[in-house]
Every structure is written in C-alpha cells, then in structure tokens.
Scaffold this active site. Structure first.
Site, PDB file in Angstrom:
ATOM      1  CE  LYS A 291      -3.924   0.321   0.338  1.00  0.00           C
ATOM      2  NZ  LYS A 291      -4.946   0.426  -0.730  1.00  0.00           N
TER       3      LYS A 291
ATOM      4  CG  HIS B  21     -10.926  -4.014  -3.029  1.00  0.00           C
ATOM      5  ND1 HIS B  21     -12.055  -3.838  -2.249  1.00  0.00           N
ATOM      6  CD2 HIS B  21     -10.051  -3.068  -2.629  1.00  0.00           C
ATOM      7  CE1 HIS B  21     -11.880  -2.818  -1.438  1.00  0.00           C
ATOM      8  NE2 HIS B  21     -10.679  -2.328  -1.644  1.00  0.00           N
TER       9      HIS B  21
END
Length: 472
Positions: free
Chosen positions: A241, A368
């Site tokens: 991330k 996701h």
C-alpha cells in the site's frame, strides 16, 4: 404411507421431482426414507418449505492497526456488520458487510421485510431491497474510503450482504459447500497475497497498546513486516500500500522487497495519490519489478493515458466498481485488471458475471479487500474457488486481524501456503461464536466511531494533513 402409492421404485431424477411435488401438494409427511430416492424427495420438501423467520443484525468493532494510506491512517477500530438469517427449520445463513452508519442503517431497514421470504427467491429479495432503500432519504457522501460504503453502492452492497446469507442457507439445506451452487470448485486452494502497509508503532490515542506488528516507515521496516507475514502464512506474492510516504521511499521499498524475495510477484497501490508525471516516473524506475500497477492515478481517462505511456498492466478497485464503469473502461482500454469485490459489485453471482465479461474481453481478474473477518473471507474464497479465470492472487487484510477478534467458531480461518482452502462443509463452512460476537458488539457500543474517517484520525498526528490528490 404405502410405497406403491408413490411408485417408489427405481426412477430417474425427473420422476423424483414429480413425486416430491405430489408429496408437497397433498402435505404427506415423510418421517423416514422408504426407498433410495426418498432422501432426495425429503430434501426437496425441506428446501421448498424453508422461510425466513428471523434476521439478526449485529454491529461490531475490532482492533485495527495504525496503518497508513493516501487518505491518512486507520482508526483504532474497524467496523463490520454481521448478519444472521434464520429460517423456520432452524437453519441460519451468515453474511458480513461494512459497519459504517449508512450501511448499518440500510441493512436494518431491509431486515424486517425479509420475514416469510424463501431464501431461494433472490430476485424478489433484491427488488424488495431496491424498493425500501430508494424510498429512504438519500445518504450523503462523506469520507468513505471503501467503494462499497459509498452511498452510490447502497443497493448492491445491501443486496450482497443478504445474498451471501441466503446462498449459505441454500447450500446448508442441500448439504453441499457453497461453491457448488456457483458451479463447483475449479480450485480448492484459493491464493492470497501478503498485504503490506507503512505504519506507526502504535495509535496516538493514549489508551491503546503498542501494535504487535511494530513500526514500518522505511524499506527495512517493510521487509521485516513482509518476512514475518510470509513466515506466518506462506504468501507467494506481495502487495504494498503506497501513496502514504514520498514516492522515492516507496520505490526504494519495492526494490528492497524484490531483493529480499526474489521471484515473488510484487504490486504497488498508491490509491490514486500520484500525478501523471510521478506515475510515469515511478513506472520507469520500477520497470521489470511489478506484476501490475494498481490505481496510480485517478480517473479512467488518466489511467488510459498512463497505460499508453508506459505499457504497464493497470489494475483497479477505484475506477471500475460497476458494470457501467467496466463498459467505459473497455472502450478506452483504461484498465487491464479488475479487482472484484462481491461486497459492492452486487454479490457472489454478479462477481461471476464480472469474471465472465473479463474473460471475454481478455482482462485479468483478482479481488480487492477491506478490513474484514472470516465470514467475508470465506465468501471471497468460495466465489474465487468457483471462478475459472482468476488471474492473480487475491488481496486480504485478514493477517492484520488479532486472533481473538474473529467471530467464527474455532477462531481465525487458516491461511496456509498463502491459500484459504474451501472444503466440503455445507454452506460457507463457518458458524458464529456467540461469546465473541457479543464481546465485539460490546466494543462497538462503547466506542464513538460510527463511520470510518482516516483523514480525521491522521489530523490527530498532523493537524495540517491535507488528503487532496494528487499528493505527490
């Protein structure tokens, strides 16, 4: 009951259904099988008779780590909503969805209308949900970070939560694992990816203990985090991330991961925090290191432009979140990999529709993730198991869940060799641990958080924090 009355000798499946309809019509009670096909008949009658008798909606909160993203930092607790749909035969189907106030209000508004409904009548259930939610005052968009908690996704998100519970009931009544209702498993081991975050050692709020994962604010810290996560769960691919620190630090981190884990596929996701100039520069610096490039810039047009400029495969869970956006993306060749999510695409069956469209147009497919517990993880695993063209390992936040914060019996779902296994247990294969559910509901009732707000949390650390994009 006379066996000859039903003609219970060796017949085909069509005859069994005919006999079952006869039984149903004349209310003949079956207490024990009188022939081999009686089991099929009895199951048919039990299934057809099932009606929803109770719907329990339980909001919960569980500990979340101080992990960073482009919009700020996670709060000390993540919110979820657990659904239990019980039928008059005592069977219970489970669902899990977001816990933000708007989502919780939606599922609570729908729940009473499901009483007396057959768990097989998914179309009527969806129509009922649409009618109820469109009659409510429109929810206002705010600081939602997950596409599924945005007001525009209210209907598909609410339907998905109940669809999972209804399909869980259907599979339990049939005595089969849920993936068999979706066409059967093409894989029993569903691969997931190590999901890495830059993070602080602890939450700034005084009453929270140090986070067990420790600080990770540089390449060395992320490599330590990856090493621990891979040792624990055996992941064979890595996602970072990004969009939280300067791109130079994040690029150096990808290079450090490539050196520490040679051969493991790597992905980076800055959540559209980068300008086109930055995204093109990073693509050049990381050439040959990325499996795919996830949401580096905002919008379908800029994603298409970036793909033309770099040739890199671009993935998204931000600019393709429904079928209309998918149509637009295909027309522009904006996205080459869609990260599906049954929570906001409208359920497990629509996720399979999405998979078929992606396959037809030559697009890659993965999944996701948002902060979630085991019911959502197993729903993801079952639909992934029954999806032939799953191109990449799925995302999951599940390693960040503390062991005693899981609400399913037996504790956390096992991830071994980087995979979640779907077995032969009926339905999703999990059941509720009532004591744990009540404990997490108690935490929800005690805390003030009602909707996720990473921006406000970050401003406790940095009052001048600006979440505007592009950040870099």
């Amino acid at each position: 009951m006379d066996r000859s009355m039903l003609g219970m000798h060796r017949r085909g499946a069509g005859d069994t259904v005919y006999i079952a309809k006869y039984i149903e019509r004349y209310r003949i009670r079956i207490n024990a099988p009188v022939a081999c096909c009686h089991q099929d008949v009895r199951r048919y009658v039990v299934e057809r008779a099932m009606k929803v008798s109770d719907v329990r909606i339980t909001p919960i909160a569980f500990r979340d780590a101080p992990v960073l993203n482009a919009s700020g930092i996670h709060e000390p607790y993540a919110l979820r909503t657990i659904l239990e749909v019980e039928c008059d035969n005592g069977m219970v189907g489970l669902g899990e969805t977001y816990g933000d106030a708007a989502v919780l209000s939606a599922v609570r508004a729908v729940a009473p209308a499901l009483a007396g409904m057959s768990p097989y009548d998914l179309n009527s259930m969806e129509a009922q949900i649409r009618q109820i939610l469109t009659a409510l005052p429109a929810a206002q968009a705010g600081t939602e970070l997950a596409p599924g908690s945005h007001p525009s996704k209210q209907v598909p998100n609410c339907f998905s939560a109940f669809e999972v519970a209804f399909l869980d009931l259907q599979a339990k009544a049939a005595g089969v694992p849920l993936h068999q209702l979706l066409g059967g498993a093409v894989r029993r081991e569903v691969p997931f990816s190590a999901y890495l975050f830059f993070k602080y050692a602890r939450h700034i709020d005084a009453d929270y203990a140090d986070d067990p994962w420790g600080e990770a604010l540089d390449p060395e810290g992320i490599v330590r985090q990856a090493t621990r996560m891979i040792n624990l769960y055996g992941f064979e691919s890595i996602k970072l991330k990004a969009g939280a620190l300067h791109p130079d630090i994040e690029c150096a981190t990808i290079r450090a991961l490539a050196q520490a884990f040679p051969g493991l596929p790597l992905r980076i996701d800055p959540n559209a925090a980068w300008s086109m100039e930055t995204a093109v520069r990073v693509a050049g610096e990381l050439a040959g290191l990325l499996q795919y490039y996830e949401d580096p810039v905002a919008g379908l047009g800029p994603m298409a432009e970036l793909h033309r400029a770099t040739g890199l495969p671009l993935a998204t869970n931000m600019v393709v979140t429904d079928f209309d956006e998918l149509r637009q993306s295909i027309a522009q060749n904006a996205v080459q990999i869609v990260l599906s999510d049954h929570h906001y695409w409208g359920g497990m069956r629509r996720t399979q529709t999405l998979a078929a469209i992606c396959d037809h147009f030559g697009l890659g497919l993965s999944m996701h993730s948002n902060s979630h517990l085991g019911i959502s993880l197993m729903a993801m695993a079952h639909v992934a198991a029954a999806t032939p063209k799953l191109s990449y390992a799925c995302d999951t936040h599940y390693p960040w869940v503390e062991d005693d914060d899981e609400v399913v019996m037996g504790g956390k779902v096992k991830i071994e060799g980087g995979c979640v296994r779907v077995g032969d247990e009926p339905g999703l294969g999990v059941s509720i641990d009532r004591a744990r559910l009540e404990r997490l509901n108690g935490i929800f009732e005690r805390i003030a958080i009602r909707s996720r707000d990473d921006v406000a949390q970050m401003r406790k650390y940095d009052p001048a924090f600006d979440p505007g994009k592009p950040r870099f």
